[in-house]
Structures are given as C-alpha cells and as structure tokens.
Design an enzyme around this catalytic site. Sequence first.
Site, PDB file in Angstrom:
ATOM      1  N   ASP A 289       0.884  -1.155   0.000  1.00 28.94           N
ATOM      2  CA  ASP A 289       0.000   0.000   0.000  1.00 28.94           C
ATOM      3  C   ASP A 289       0.935   1.222   0.000  1.00 28.94           C
ATOM      4  O   ASP A 289       2.122   1.087   0.300  1.00 28.94           O
ATOM      5  CB  ASP A 289      -0.878  -0.039   1.256  1.00 28.94           C
ATOM      6  CG  ASP A 289      -1.678   1.225   1.432  1.00 28.94           C
ATOM      7  OD1 ASP A 289      -2.300   1.676   0.457  1.00 28.94           O
ATOM      8  OD2 ASP A 289      -1.676   1.781   2.557  1.00 28.94           O
ATOM      9  N   LEU A 290       0.419   2.379  -0.343  1.00 31.50           N
ATOM     10  CA  LEU A 290       1.282   3.566  -0.412  1.00 31.50           C
ATOM     11  C   LEU A 290       1.156   4.467   0.837  1.00 31.50           C
ATOM     12  O   LEU A 290       2.096   4.591   1.628  1.00 31.50           O
ATOM     13  CB  LEU A 290       0.938   4.376  -1.670  1.00 31.50           C
ATOM     14  CG  LEU A 290       1.679   5.701  -1.814  1.00 31.50           C
ATOM     15  CD1 LEU A 290       3.153   5.496  -2.114  1.00 31.50           C
ATOM     16  CD2 LEU A 290       1.045   6.565  -2.907  1.00 31.50           C
ATOM     17  N   ASP A 291      -0.046   5.050   0.965  1.00 31.65           N
ATOM     18  CA  ASP A 291      -0.263   6.035   2.030  1.00 31.65           C
ATOM     19  C   ASP A 291      -0.184   5.381   3.406  1.00 31.65           C
ATOM     20  O   ASP A 291      -0.953   4.473   3.708  1.00 31.65           O
ATOM     21  CB  ASP A 291      -1.642   6.696   1.865  1.00 31.65           C
ATOM     22  CG  ASP A 291      -1.740   7.503   0.576  1.00 31.65           C
ATOM     23  OD1 ASP A 291      -0.813   8.277   0.303  1.00 31.65           O
ATOM     24  OD2 ASP A 291      -2.744   7.363  -0.148  1.00 31.65           O
TER      25      ASP A 291
ATOM     26  N   ASN B  92      -3.456   9.613  -6.733  1.00 34.77           N
ATOM     27  CA  ASN B  92      -2.219  10.410  -6.765  1.00 34.77           C
ATOM     28  C   ASN B  92      -0.974   9.553  -6.568  1.00 34.77           C
ATOM     29  O   ASN B  92       0.123  10.094  -6.390  1.00 34.77           O
ATOM     30  CB  ASN B  92      -2.270  11.469  -5.660  1.00 34.77           C
ATOM     31  CG  ASN B  92      -3.417  12.444  -5.852  1.00 34.77           C
ATOM     32  OD1 ASN B  92      -3.529  13.082  -6.903  1.00 34.77           O
ATOM     33  ND2 ASN B  92      -4.290  12.566  -4.863  1.00 34.77           N
TER      34      ASN B  92
ATOM     35  N   LYS C 231     -11.113  -0.548  -1.605  1.00 29.73           N
ATOM     36  CA  LYS C 231     -10.874  -1.392  -0.444  1.00 29.73           C
ATOM     37  C   LYS C 231     -12.010  -1.129   0.552  1.00 29.73           C
ATOM     38  O   LYS C 231     -12.416   0.019   0.676  1.00 29.73           O
ATOM     39  CB  LYS C 231      -9.531  -1.044   0.229  1.00 29.73           C
ATOM     40  CG  LYS C 231      -8.313  -1.251  -0.659  1.00 29.73           C
ATOM     41  CD  LYS C 231      -7.055  -0.691   0.030  1.00 29.73           C
ATOM     42  CE  LYS C 231      -5.869  -0.689  -0.931  1.00 29.73           C
ATOM     43  NZ  LYS C 231      -4.662  -0.051  -0.378  1.00 29.73           N
TER      44      LYS C 231
ATOM     45  N   THR D   5       1.841  10.020   4.191  1.00 30.63           N
ATOM     46  CA  THR D   5       0.864  10.956   3.627  1.00 30.63           C
ATOM     47  C   THR D   5      -0.462  10.919   4.376  1.00 30.63           C
ATOM     48  O   THR D   5      -1.311  11.770   4.137  1.00 30.63           O
ATOM     49  CB  THR D   5       0.606  10.621   2.145  1.00 30.63           C
ATOM     50  OG1 THR D   5       0.529   9.202   2.044  1.00 30.63           O
ATOM     51  CG2 THR D   5       1.695  11.154   1.252  1.00 30.63           C
TER      52      THR D   5
ATOM     53  N   ARG E 103     -11.500   8.318  -2.300  1.00 34.49           N
ATOM     54  CA  ARG E 103     -11.880   9.716  -2.098  1.00 34.49           C
ATOM     55  C   ARG E 103     -13.404   9.862  -2.029  1.00 34.49           C
ATOM     56  O   ARG E 103     -13.934  10.520  -1.129  1.00 34.49           O
ATOM     57  CB  ARG E 103     -11.306  10.565  -3.245  1.00 34.49           C
ATOM     58  CG  ARG E 103     -11.150  12.031  -2.901  1.00 34.49           C
ATOM     59  CD  ARG E 103     -10.590  12.813  -4.082  1.00 34.49           C
ATOM     60  NE  ARG E 103      -9.332  12.258  -4.580  1.00 34.49           N
ATOM     61  CZ  ARG E 103      -8.768  12.595  -5.747  1.00 34.49           C
ATOM     62  NH1 ARG E 103      -9.360  13.495  -6.523  1.00 34.49           N
ATOM     63  NH2 ARG E 103      -7.643  12.044  -6.132  1.00 34.49           N
TER      64      ARG E 103
ATOM     65  N   SER F  23      -2.614   0.678  -4.327  1.00 35.53           N
ATOM     66  CA  SER F  23      -3.086   1.838  -3.563  1.00 35.53           C
ATOM     67  C   SER F  23      -4.447   2.309  -4.058  1.00 35.53           C
ATOM     68  O   SER F  23      -4.751   2.223  -5.246  1.00 35.53           O
ATOM     69  CB  SER F  23      -2.072   2.977  -3.714  1.00 35.53           C
ATOM     70  OG  SER F  23      -2.619   4.190  -3.250  1.00 35.53           O
ATOM     71  N   ALA F  24      -5.248   2.843  -3.148  1.00 43.02           N
ATOM     72  CA  ALA F  24      -6.550   3.406  -3.515  1.00 43.02           C
ATOM     73  C   ALA F  24      -6.393   4.798  -4.120  1.00 43.02           C
ATOM     74  O   ALA F  24      -7.317   5.329  -4.724  1.00 43.02           O
ATOM     75  CB  ALA F  24      -7.430   3.493  -2.278  1.00 43.02           C
ATOM     76  N   SER F  25      -5.209   5.367  -3.970  1.00 46.38           N
ATOM     77  CA  SER F  25      -5.026   6.773  -4.335  1.00 46.38           C
ATOM     78  C   SER F  25      -4.876   6.993  -5.839  1.00 46.38           C
ATOM     79  O   SER F  25      -4.194   6.250  -6.524  1.00 46.38           O
ATOM     80  CB  SER F  25      -3.788   7.335  -3.641  1.00 46.38           C
ATOM     81  OG  SER F  25      -3.530   8.645  -4.102  1.00 46.38           O
TER      82      SER F  25
ATOM     83  N   GLU G 237       0.045  -3.300   4.637  1.00 45.39           N
ATOM     84  CA  GLU G 237      -1.078  -2.369   4.757  1.00 45.39           C
ATOM     85  C   GLU G 237      -1.112  -1.681   6.122  1.00 45.39           C
ATOM     86  O   GLU G 237      -0.792  -2.305   7.129  1.00 45.39           O
ATOM     87  CB  GLU G 237      -2.389  -3.147   4.619  1.00 45.39           C
ATOM     88  CG  GLU G 237      -3.101  -2.988   3.299  1.00 45.39           C
ATOM     89  CD  GLU G 237      -3.624  -1.593   3.036  1.00 45.39           C
ATOM     90  OE1 GLU G 237      -3.700  -0.752   3.952  1.00 45.39           O
ATOM     91  OE2 GLU G 237      -3.970  -1.341   1.869  1.00 45.39           O
ATOM     92  N   ASP G 238      -1.537  -0.425   6.134  1.00 46.22           N
ATOM     93  CA  ASP G 238      -1.685   0.273   7.418  1.00 46.22           C
ATOM     94  C   ASP G 238      -3.148   0.501   7.781  1.00 46.22           C
ATOM     95  O   ASP G 238      -3.430   1.077   8.827  1.00 46.22           O
ATOM     96  CB  ASP G 238      -0.988   1.638   7.377  1.00 46.22           C
ATOM     97  CG  ASP G 238      -1.729   2.624   6.505  1.00 46.22           C
ATOM     98  OD1 ASP G 238      -2.141   2.237   5.386  1.00 46.22           O
ATOM     99  OD2 ASP G 238      -1.923   3.776   6.932  1.00 46.22           O
TER     100      ASP G 238
ATOM    101  N   LYS H 153      -8.843   5.658   6.363  1.00 50.75           N
ATOM    102  CA  LYS H 153      -7.574   5.166   5.829  1.00 50.75           C
ATOM    103  C   LYS H 153      -7.843   4.034   4.846  1.00 50.75           C
ATOM    104  O   LYS H 153      -8.595   3.105   5.151  1.00 50.75           O
ATOM    105  CB  LYS H 153      -6.659   4.683   6.949  1.00 50.75           C
ATOM    106  CG  LYS H 153      -6.005   5.837   7.695  1.00 50.75           C
ATOM    107  CD  LYS H 153      -4.972   5.337   8.681  1.00 50.75           C
ATOM    108  CE  LYS H 153      -4.343   6.509   9.425  1.00 50.75           C
ATOM    109  NZ  LYS H 153      -3.502   6.055  10.534  1.00 50.75           N
ATOM    110  N   GLY H 154      -7.230   4.109   3.696  1.00 48.42           N
ATOM    111  CA  GLY H 154      -7.400   3.066   2.685  1.00 48.42           C
ATOM    112  C   GLY H 154      -8.674   3.202   1.876  1.00 48.42           C
ATOM    113  O   GLY H 154      -8.883   2.504   0.896  1.00 48.42           O
TER     114      GLY H 154
HETATM  115  C1  BG6 Z   1      -5.670   5.877   0.303  1.00 44.25           C
HETATM  116  C2  BG6 Z   1      -5.666   6.716   1.555  1.00 44.25           C
HETATM  117  O1  BG6 Z   1      -4.405   5.345   0.090  1.00 44.25           O
HETATM  118  O2  BG6 Z   1      -6.049   6.659  -0.821  1.00 44.25           O
HETATM  119  C3  BG6 Z   1      -7.006   7.391   1.736  1.00 44.25           C
HETATM  120  O3  BG6 Z   1      -5.388   5.898   2.672  1.00 44.25           O
HETATM  121  C4  BG6 Z   1      -7.359   8.181   0.489  1.00 44.25           C
HETATM  122  O4  BG6 Z   1      -6.940   8.241   2.857  1.00 44.25           O
HETATM  123  C5  BG6 Z   1      -7.332   7.270  -0.733  1.00 44.25           C
HETATM  124  O5  BG6 Z   1      -8.644   8.764   0.602  1.00 44.25           O
HETATM  125  C6  BG6 Z   1      -7.625   8.008  -2.036  1.00 44.25           C
HETATM  126  O6  BG6 Z   1      -6.586   8.893  -2.280  1.00 44.25           O
HETATM  127  P1  BG6 Z   1      -6.610  10.066  -3.346  1.00 44.25           P
HETATM  128  O7  BG6 Z   1      -5.175  10.541  -3.377  1.00 44.25           O
HETATM  129  O8  BG6 Z   1      -7.030   9.477  -4.650  1.00 44.25           O
HETATM  130  O9  BG6 Z   1      -7.576  11.090  -2.861  1.00 44.25           O
HETATM  131 MG    MG Z   2      -2.668   3.210   3.615  1.00 41.96          MG
END
Ligand code: BG6
Ligand code: MG
Length: 219
Positions: free
Chosen positions: A9-11, A118, A145, A17, A49, A114-116, A169-170, A45-46
């Site tokens: 996982d990233l964040d 970014n 997730k 972050t 958005r 990662s769910a992000s 994973e955190d 977390k995880g």
């Molecule tokens: C996850 C974070 O990795 O990504 C969440 O733990 C976050 O807090 C999710 O909401 C989505 O991220 P982003 O960068 O697409 O808004």
């Molecule tokens: Mg995370």
Amino acid sequence: MMRKAFIFDLDGVIVDTAKYHFLAWKSLANSLGIHFTTEQNEQLKGVSRIQSLKKILEWGNKTISEKEFTQLMAVKNEEYLAYISKMGVNEILQDVPRVLDYLISEKQAVGLGSASKNARIILKRVSLYDRFDTIVDGTNVSKAKPDPEVFLLAAKDLGVSTKNSIVFEDSVAGIEAANTAGMISIGIGDKKILHKADYIFTDFTEIKEEFINQLIKND
Ligand code: BG6
Ligand code: MG
C-alpha cells in the site's frame, strides 16, 4: 523456488501521507461545520476519495447536490496536492527502501496496490517509482478497499497466485481486502487496530531479512 509477490500500500506504508489526507479532510469537514476526529480519520484510511466524502457527510448528517459533491472532492484534492508538491525523499518511512531493495535483490515481484489516484505522482516525488514491477492505483480500479480488486489486479500483473502474494497495509480496510483476496496480510501500525492481519509490525525497522526469507520460502 517460486517467486512471491510483495504488494505495498502507499499512504501510511511507504510514505507518511496519512497526515496530509487527515489535514485536508479535516479542513474540508470543518468548513462544512462538521466535526472531524482522528478516530473517524482511522476509518477513512485506505478508503477511496468518494467513499471518504460520503462518510464525512453521513457523520455530519449533511446532504448536498451531486455538483457540490464533485466540487468538494476537488477542493480536498487541491489542498492535498499542495502538501504533496512539497514532499521529498525525506518523507519515505524508515527502512522502506531497505526492504524494497532486499526484495529486488532476492528477485521477488514487487507491486504497489493503492486506492489513491495520486499514487504515481507521489512515487515520483520520492524517487521510488522505478522500484515497482507494477503499479495499481485508484485510477486502475473501480471497487474500493475493502474490496480486494486492487490487490488481485496487482498479483495478476505480476503473474503470481494470490496465495503467493503478501500485502503490506496500514489500514483496516486494506487488511480486510488482502484477507478476502486470500493473500498474506502484514499490518504496519497499531496492533489493536490491525488485529485481523496475519502479522503486525509497528514499522519496517522491525521487519528483518530472516522474516522476509521465511515468507519467500513458505509454501
Ligand atoms: C488511500 C488513503 O491510500 O487513498 C485514503 O489511505 C485516500 O486516505 C485514498 O482517501 C484516495 O486517495 P486520493 O489521493 O485518490 O484522494
Ligand atoms: Mg494506507
């Protein structure tokens, strides 16, 4: 010996972050008159958005138009990106490069799950982008997730079966996703929060080569 897949996982696992997500969500929630606590943040977390904003609005008993919803997501992301733009290698969590480099030297498959949306920007900012054999992030999946889609896709890209995949994973949602996928879950953080993980460590400084060797060897 079979190659294993190590999916990160990233964040909150590779980079710290989580604190920026928290700050950006908190200022958004507060601007709507919604109180936002660190306990609530734990539940985000995880989480994607969209789902995060839905939960915050639920907690605040607020209903808004679809248009406003989209705007608020953009506002949150802008504030988050402002924090990200200042990030550097100093924000990589301790011993993550050591573990990554060890896995690479042992010829293991290394992926990001990662769910992000970014994730790629962040990995480039901290100069870790090239360490990954595959990157699966919020732009590649449709189910957030605790759905296991992100990890299943990463394992598939890496050509490794789910039972030979290991996830770092955190978040509670991420541990649940890894478990549902039939992967080995390793929690990074608080034992009380991540109690459903197969193994739990406070951070990567506790993850020694002997432990990794065992994971590589296990059938
Ligand atoms: C996850 C974070 O990795 O990504 C969440 O733990 C976050 O807090 C999710 O909401 C989505 O991220 P982003 O960068 O697409 O808004
Ligand atoms: Mg995370």
